[in-house]
Enzyme design. Sequence first.
Site, PDB file in Angstrom:
ATOM      1  N   GLY A 149      70.802 -69.327 -25.095  1.00  0.00           N
ATOM      2  CA  GLY A 149      69.796 -69.951 -25.947  1.00  0.00           C
ATOM      3  C   GLY A 149      70.283 -71.193 -26.650  1.00  0.00           C
ATOM      4  O   GLY A 149      69.485 -72.078 -26.977  1.00  0.00           O
ATOM      5  N   ASN A 162      62.566 -67.549 -33.603  1.00  0.00           N
ATOM      6  CA  ASN A 162      62.200 -68.480 -32.536  1.00  0.00           C
ATOM      7  C   ASN A 162      61.151 -67.852 -31.631  1.00  0.00           C
ATOM      8  O   ASN A 162      61.104 -66.642 -31.456  1.00  0.00           O
ATOM      9  CB  ASN A 162      63.433 -68.899 -31.726  1.00  0.00           C
ATOM     10  CG  ASN A 162      63.677 -68.004 -30.524  1.00  0.00           C
ATOM     11  OD1 ASN A 162      63.054 -68.168 -29.471  1.00  0.00           O
ATOM     12  ND2 ASN A 162      64.577 -67.045 -30.677  1.00  0.00           N
ATOM     13  N   ARG A 163      60.305 -68.700 -31.077  1.00  0.00           N
ATOM     14  CA  ARG A 163      59.361 -68.274 -30.046  1.00  0.00           C
ATOM     15  C   ARG A 163      59.302 -69.350 -28.959  1.00  0.00           C
ATOM     16  O   ARG A 163      58.249 -69.829 -28.567  1.00  0.00           O
ATOM     17  CB  ARG A 163      57.974 -67.993 -30.651  1.00  0.00           C
ATOM     18  CG  ARG A 163      57.379 -69.079 -31.533  1.00  0.00           C
ATOM     19  CD  ARG A 163      55.926 -68.756 -31.888  1.00  0.00           C
ATOM     20  NE  ARG A 163      55.296 -69.776 -32.689  1.00  0.00           N
ATOM     21  CZ  ARG A 163      55.179 -69.748 -34.024  1.00  0.00           C
ATOM     22  NH1 ARG A 163      55.676 -68.721 -34.698  1.00  0.00           N
ATOM     23  NH2 ARG A 163      54.570 -70.728 -34.666  1.00  0.00           N
ATOM     24  N   PHE A 164      60.476 -69.719 -28.469  1.00  0.00           N
ATOM     25  CA  PHE A 164      60.578 -70.787 -27.474  1.00  0.00           C
ATOM     26  C   PHE A 164      59.802 -70.467 -26.202  1.00  0.00           C
ATOM     27  O   PHE A 164      59.110 -71.322 -25.651  1.00  0.00           O
ATOM     28  CB  PHE A 164      62.039 -71.041 -27.102  1.00  0.00           C
ATOM     29  CG  PHE A 164      62.775 -71.886 -28.101  1.00  0.00           C
ATOM     30  CD1 PHE A 164      62.404 -73.199 -28.324  1.00  0.00           C
ATOM     31  CD2 PHE A 164      63.852 -71.373 -28.809  1.00  0.00           C
ATOM     32  CE1 PHE A 164      63.086 -73.996 -29.238  1.00  0.00           C
ATOM     33  CE2 PHE A 164      64.534 -72.151 -29.725  1.00  0.00           C
ATOM     34  CZ  PHE A 164      64.155 -73.459 -29.936  1.00  0.00           C
ATOM     35  N   GLY A 165      59.948 -69.244 -25.693  1.00  0.00           N
ATOM     36  CA  GLY A 165      59.238 -68.886 -24.476  1.00  0.00           C
ATOM     37  C   GLY A 165      59.872 -69.426 -23.204  1.00  0.00           C
ATOM     38  O   GLY A 165      59.178 -69.911 -22.307  1.00  0.00           O
ATOM     39  N   PHE A 166      61.223 -69.340 -23.119  1.00  0.00           N
ATOM     40  CA  PHE A 166      61.945 -69.733 -21.909  1.00  0.00           C
ATOM     41  C   PHE A 166      61.659 -71.181 -21.501  1.00  0.00           C
ATOM     42  O   PHE A 166      61.441 -71.491 -20.319  1.00  0.00           O
ATOM     43  CB  PHE A 166      61.606 -68.807 -20.734  1.00  0.00           C
ATOM     44  CG  PHE A 166      62.239 -67.440 -20.796  1.00  0.00           C
ATOM     45  CD1 PHE A 166      63.235 -67.139 -21.709  1.00  0.00           C
ATOM     46  CD2 PHE A 166      61.823 -66.445 -19.918  1.00  0.00           C
ATOM     47  CE1 PHE A 166      63.810 -65.860 -21.750  1.00  0.00           C
ATOM     48  CE2 PHE A 166      62.386 -65.174 -19.948  1.00  0.00           C
ATOM     49  CZ  PHE A 166      63.377 -64.882 -20.868  1.00  0.00           C
ATOM     50  N   SER A 177      63.503 -60.617 -24.153  1.00  0.00           N
ATOM     51  CA  SER A 177      62.938 -61.650 -25.016  1.00  0.00           C
ATOM     52  C   SER A 177      61.533 -61.244 -25.434  1.00  0.00           C
ATOM     53  O   SER A 177      60.722 -60.841 -24.601  1.00  0.00           O
ATOM     54  CB  SER A 177      62.880 -62.990 -24.280  1.00  0.00           C
ATOM     55  OG  SER A 177      62.134 -63.922 -25.042  1.00  0.00           O
ATOM     56  N   ASN A 206      59.295 -63.295 -26.442  1.00  0.00           N
ATOM     57  CA  ASN A 206      58.466 -64.501 -26.472  1.00  0.00           C
ATOM     58  C   ASN A 206      57.752 -64.820 -25.165  1.00  0.00           C
ATOM     59  O   ASN A 206      57.076 -65.840 -25.060  1.00  0.00           O
ATOM     60  CB  ASN A 206      59.331 -65.694 -26.908  1.00  0.00           C
ATOM     61  CG  ASN A 206      59.903 -65.480 -28.291  1.00  0.00           C
ATOM     62  OD1 ASN A 206      59.201 -65.027 -29.184  1.00  0.00           O
ATOM     63  ND2 ASN A 206      61.183 -65.759 -28.460  1.00  0.00           N
ATOM     64  N   THR A 207      57.932 -63.986 -24.160  1.00  0.00           N
ATOM     65  CA  THR A 207      57.151 -64.080 -22.929  1.00  0.00           C
ATOM     66  C   THR A 207      56.329 -62.806 -22.837  1.00  0.00           C
ATOM     67  O   THR A 207      56.887 -61.710 -22.790  1.00  0.00           O
ATOM     68  CB  THR A 207      58.060 -64.240 -21.691  1.00  0.00           C
ATOM     69  OG1 THR A 207      58.784 -65.471 -21.807  1.00  0.00           O
ATOM     70  CG2 THR A 207      57.253 -64.251 -20.408  1.00  0.00           C
ATOM     71  N   LYS A 218      70.587 -57.453 -20.693  1.00  0.00           N
ATOM     72  CA  LYS A 218      70.401 -57.687 -22.132  1.00  0.00           C
ATOM     73  C   LYS A 218      69.177 -56.927 -22.608  1.00  0.00           C
ATOM     74  O   LYS A 218      68.082 -57.097 -22.065  1.00  0.00           O
ATOM     75  CB  LYS A 218      70.246 -59.181 -22.409  1.00  0.00           C
ATOM     76  CG  LYS A 218      70.279 -59.530 -23.904  1.00  0.00           C
ATOM     77  CD  LYS A 218      70.411 -61.023 -24.101  1.00  0.00           C
ATOM     78  CE  LYS A 218      70.656 -61.384 -25.562  1.00  0.00           C
ATOM     79  NZ  LYS A 218      70.904 -62.822 -25.750  1.00  0.00           N
ATOM     80  N   THR A 276      72.360 -56.851 -28.897  1.00  0.00           N
ATOM     81  CA  THR A 276      70.990 -56.862 -28.439  1.00  0.00           C
ATOM     82  C   THR A 276      70.423 -58.277 -28.517  1.00  0.00           C
ATOM     83  O   THR A 276      71.055 -59.179 -29.053  1.00  0.00           O
ATOM     84  CB  THR A 276      70.081 -55.970 -29.337  1.00  0.00           C
ATOM     85  OG1 THR A 276      70.014 -56.563 -30.637  1.00  0.00           O
ATOM     86  CG2 THR A 276      70.614 -54.561 -29.464  1.00  0.00           C
ATOM     87  N   ASN A 277      69.176 -58.398 -28.035  1.00  0.00           N
ATOM     88  CA  ASN A 277      68.397 -59.611 -28.198  1.00  0.00           C
ATOM     89  C   ASN A 277      67.806 -59.642 -29.612  1.00  0.00           C
ATOM     90  O   ASN A 277      68.177 -58.839 -30.467  1.00  0.00           O
ATOM     91  CB  ASN A 277      67.290 -59.665 -27.130  1.00  0.00           C
ATOM     92  CG  ASN A 277      66.945 -61.083 -26.703  1.00  0.00           C
ATOM     93  OD1 ASN A 277      66.868 -61.989 -27.530  1.00  0.00           O
ATOM     94  ND2 ASN A 277      66.704 -61.277 -25.420  1.00  0.00           N
ATOM     95  N   THR A 278      66.857 -60.531 -29.849  1.00  0.00           N
ATOM     96  CA  THR A 278      66.228 -60.656 -31.164  1.00  0.00           C
ATOM     97  C   THR A 278      65.257 -59.502 -31.419  1.00  0.00           C
ATOM     98  O   THR A 278      64.848 -58.795 -30.508  1.00  0.00           O
ATOM     99  CB  THR A 278      65.468 -61.986 -31.265  1.00  0.00           C
ATOM    100  OG1 THR A 278      64.518 -62.050 -30.191  1.00  0.00           O
ATOM    101  CG2 THR A 278      66.422 -63.165 -31.162  1.00  0.00           C
ATOM    102  N   GLY A 330      73.654 -60.973 -35.556  1.00  0.00           N
ATOM    103  CA  GLY A 330      74.042 -61.097 -36.956  1.00  0.00           C
ATOM    104  C   GLY A 330      75.510 -61.331 -37.216  1.00  0.00           C
ATOM    105  O   GLY A 330      75.958 -61.219 -38.363  1.00  0.00           O
TER     106      GLY A 330
END
Length: 358
Positions: A68, A116-120, A178, A180-181, A216, A244-246, A295
Amino acid sequence: LSRRRFVRVFEPLGLAVLNRLDPETAHALALKALKTPFAHLPGPVSTARLATEIAGLNLPNPVGLAAGFDKNATCIDQLSRGGFGFIEVGAATPRAQPGNPKPRLFRLRADRAVINRFGFNNDGMDVIATRLARDSGIIPVGLNLGANKDSTDRAADFATVLATCGPHVDFATVNVSSPNTEKLRDLQGRAALMALLAGVMDARAALPRSIPVFLKIAPDLNHDELAEIAETAISAGIDAIIATNTTLSRDGLHSQHRAQAGGLSGAPLFEKSTRILAQLSRLTAGKMPLIGVGGIASAQDAYAKIRAGASAVQLYTAMVFQGLSLAPRIAIGLDALLERDGYSNIADAVGTKTEAWL
């Protein structure tokens, strides 16, 4: 000024400037700054205590860069000299895509966190593969595999990216976590995940050289879901799990942007992700290494992840607030903690306090 003093004086000034800018603009500038003579690039940090092996990869130290930060693999050489033991770029998808509408990145200063919400958003696998092929090979470099938002077969996307980029990386990470997708996390279910991983493993088998494949996972899993994922990962022959992821949780936040949609990373994720890590350590019972993420902002945080069951760690969000010099500082601090506690190597400390997190 010595290099170290230069960094100590000017890095806080640079961070102060960047933190006054829009977060995504600041991120782009930080990547550009890496290519200037002013970037702090000490080279890989290593000692006999820090050097370790994970899934066949020899790491100078166990402190990695999470996916990321360098989505498009534009700063591999610079980041490889940033003090990390390994780095992960991406996520990459088969076709380039813009990601979600802006704004999509938010600092939560009071919480030492980011949403974040980038979305790849990325340049696509072909462009990224070309950049990966130029890697100098100083430290292991991996690629986070993603799926296009409008794909009709997301599971196949992961295998497609691996087939294209696999010859140029040292490991690959299947990212089904993720938030965000839309519906991506649905691929964490047993049947869907097993089918996806089978396709990825077939793609790996066709590569000119075999590389380890990591999985992940999300932190927002209950014990039964986590047990199912662990069992599936072992059955599929996954080489390591990244935990982990977010998170989608917003518990205990105080910052202005706390209600923004997207994945939360940073300090509030530390305890949640470390508990998932410890549970996973018990569930996998040494059958595969674990990489702890979420974290980490100090050597003590990294050490806690390792003692909870991680063989290596990754960080990202804390650099938003502390700068790139955080990686070598954590590695050096880890070495001191290992020496204090009488460990001759980082591997000896892995999982020594798992029970405390259960």
